[in-house]
Design an enzyme around this catalytic site. Structure first.
Site, PDB file in Angstrom:
ATOM      1  N   TYR A 172       0.831  -1.204   0.000  1.00 46.39           N
ATOM      2  CA  TYR A 172       0.000   0.000   0.000  1.00 46.39           C
ATOM      3  C   TYR A 172       0.868   1.258   0.000  1.00 46.39           C
ATOM      4  O   TYR A 172       0.632   2.195  -0.776  1.00 46.39           O
ATOM      5  CB  TYR A 172      -0.904  -0.032   1.225  1.00 46.39           C
ATOM      6  CG  TYR A 172      -1.728   1.205   1.460  1.00 46.39           C
ATOM      7  CD1 TYR A 172      -2.898   1.431   0.736  1.00 46.39           C
ATOM      8  CD2 TYR A 172      -1.373   2.129   2.439  1.00 46.39           C
ATOM      9  CE1 TYR A 172      -3.674   2.560   0.965  1.00 46.39           C
ATOM     10  CE2 TYR A 172      -2.142   3.255   2.678  1.00 46.39           C
ATOM     11  CZ  TYR A 172      -3.292   3.464   1.936  1.00 46.39           C
ATOM     12  OH  TYR A 172      -4.052   4.596   2.169  1.00 46.39           O
ATOM     13  N   LYS A 176       1.168   4.136  -2.885  1.00 44.96           N
ATOM     14  CA  LYS A 176       0.873   5.546  -2.640  1.00 44.96           C
ATOM     15  C   LYS A 176       2.076   6.432  -2.950  1.00 44.96           C
ATOM     16  O   LYS A 176       1.920   7.555  -3.441  1.00 44.96           O
ATOM     17  CB  LYS A 176       0.413   5.738  -1.188  1.00 44.96           C
ATOM     18  CG  LYS A 176      -0.946   5.137  -0.875  1.00 44.96           C
ATOM     19  CD  LYS A 176      -2.067   5.772  -1.683  1.00 44.96           C
ATOM     20  CE  LYS A 176      -3.435   5.335  -1.166  1.00 44.96           C
ATOM     21  NZ  LYS A 176      -4.558   5.943  -1.942  1.00 44.96           N
TER      22      LYS A 176
END
Length: 277
Positions: A172, A176
């Site tokens: 994740y 990002k």
């Protein structure tokens, strides 16, 4: 392509900061995405609420309409090029063009205790939805955003403080961070075409994913200089600004909306006796 019974038509003058404009929001069935739809509709936007879960998208669109805004709903899986292109085409059909894209959809698989036991499938899924999904949406939307009147085309990506510092979440966080990089490179490419590209990086936000974990949120709040975790409306307000004429000379930036989390190490300052409170 599943959708509400939409109403296509010509653009009409509006009263928002950008006048009336057409917006597509991904991952908008709940949480931050739903708050963004509500706020942009209140700003004068006509919003296409998209989500991989069609029922969630329909509920959000209905809530926007009940509040006096204009919204339609459609299923969009950002992991599928055809689904993305159909959603963009629907927005253009409904609104007579597309002015703003908000890339909010993401995937997040929890880390396993040992990195070497990480699943390649989970890693690939997080990157595909969170980063490549935004790429697919931007690619499909950019020609329409470039055609928006008054050079008001804009992309607002929803990143995370995880893309800036270590807060866990290997895949994740990597996705990002990649999205922040894409924001900068795409901003340079799109600027001559009149399209701005920016990113909002939220800290911890109290959404439904934290249900049953309220104690963890209370502990987290103590680590934020402003003394609380975020609310979805905090993020929506930042998105509304970056999508508006008020931000017409801003592109390629990462805007932390994080209660001061990235300013430093509050726990260390307290341990050293240098923080107030």
């Amino acid at each position: 392509m599943q959708r509400d019974e939409g109403r296509s038509g010509e653009r009409r003058p509006g009263t928002g900061r950008f006048g009336e404009y057409g917006v597509l929001v991904t991952g908008a069935g709940r949480g931050i995405g739903a708050a963004i739809c509500r706020r942009l509709a209140a700003e004068g936007a006509r919003v296409l609420v998209t989500d991989v879960d069609g029922e969630r998208a329909r509920r959000t669109a209905q809530a926007v309409r009940e509040a006096g805004g204009r919204a339609e709903a459609a299923v969009c899986d950002v992991g599928e090029r055809a689904s993305v292109e159909a959603a963009v085409a629907l927005a253009v059909d409904l609104f007579g063009g597309l002015d703003v894209l908000v890339n909010n959809a993401y995937a997040h698989h929890p880390d396993v205790p040992l990195f070497e036991d990480s699943s390649e499938e989970d890693w690939a899924r997080d990157l595909d939805i969170t980063l490549t999904g935004a790429f697919r949406c931007a690619r499909a939307a950019l020609p329409h955003l470039a055609a928006a009147p008054d050079r008001r085309g804009a992309i607002v990506n929803i990143g995370s403080v995880n893309g800036e510092r270590d807060f866990g979440g290997h895949a994740y966080s990597a996705a990002k961070a990649g999205l922040a990089s894409l924001t900068r490179t795409l901003a340079g490419h799109a600027a001559p075409r009149g399209v701005r590209v920016n990113l909002v990086a939220p800290g911890t936000v109290a959404t439904s994913v934290w249900e049953g974990k309220e104690t963890a949120l209370e502990r987290a709040a103590r680590e934020y200089p402003l003394g609380r975790v975020g609310r979805p409306d905090d993020i929506a307000a930042a998105v509304a600004f970056l999508a508006s004429a008020d931000a017409s000379w801003i592109t390629g930036v990462t805007l932390p909306v994080d209660g001061g989390l990235l300013t430093g190490n509050l726990a260390l300052r307290r341990a050293l006796g240098e923080a107030d409170g």
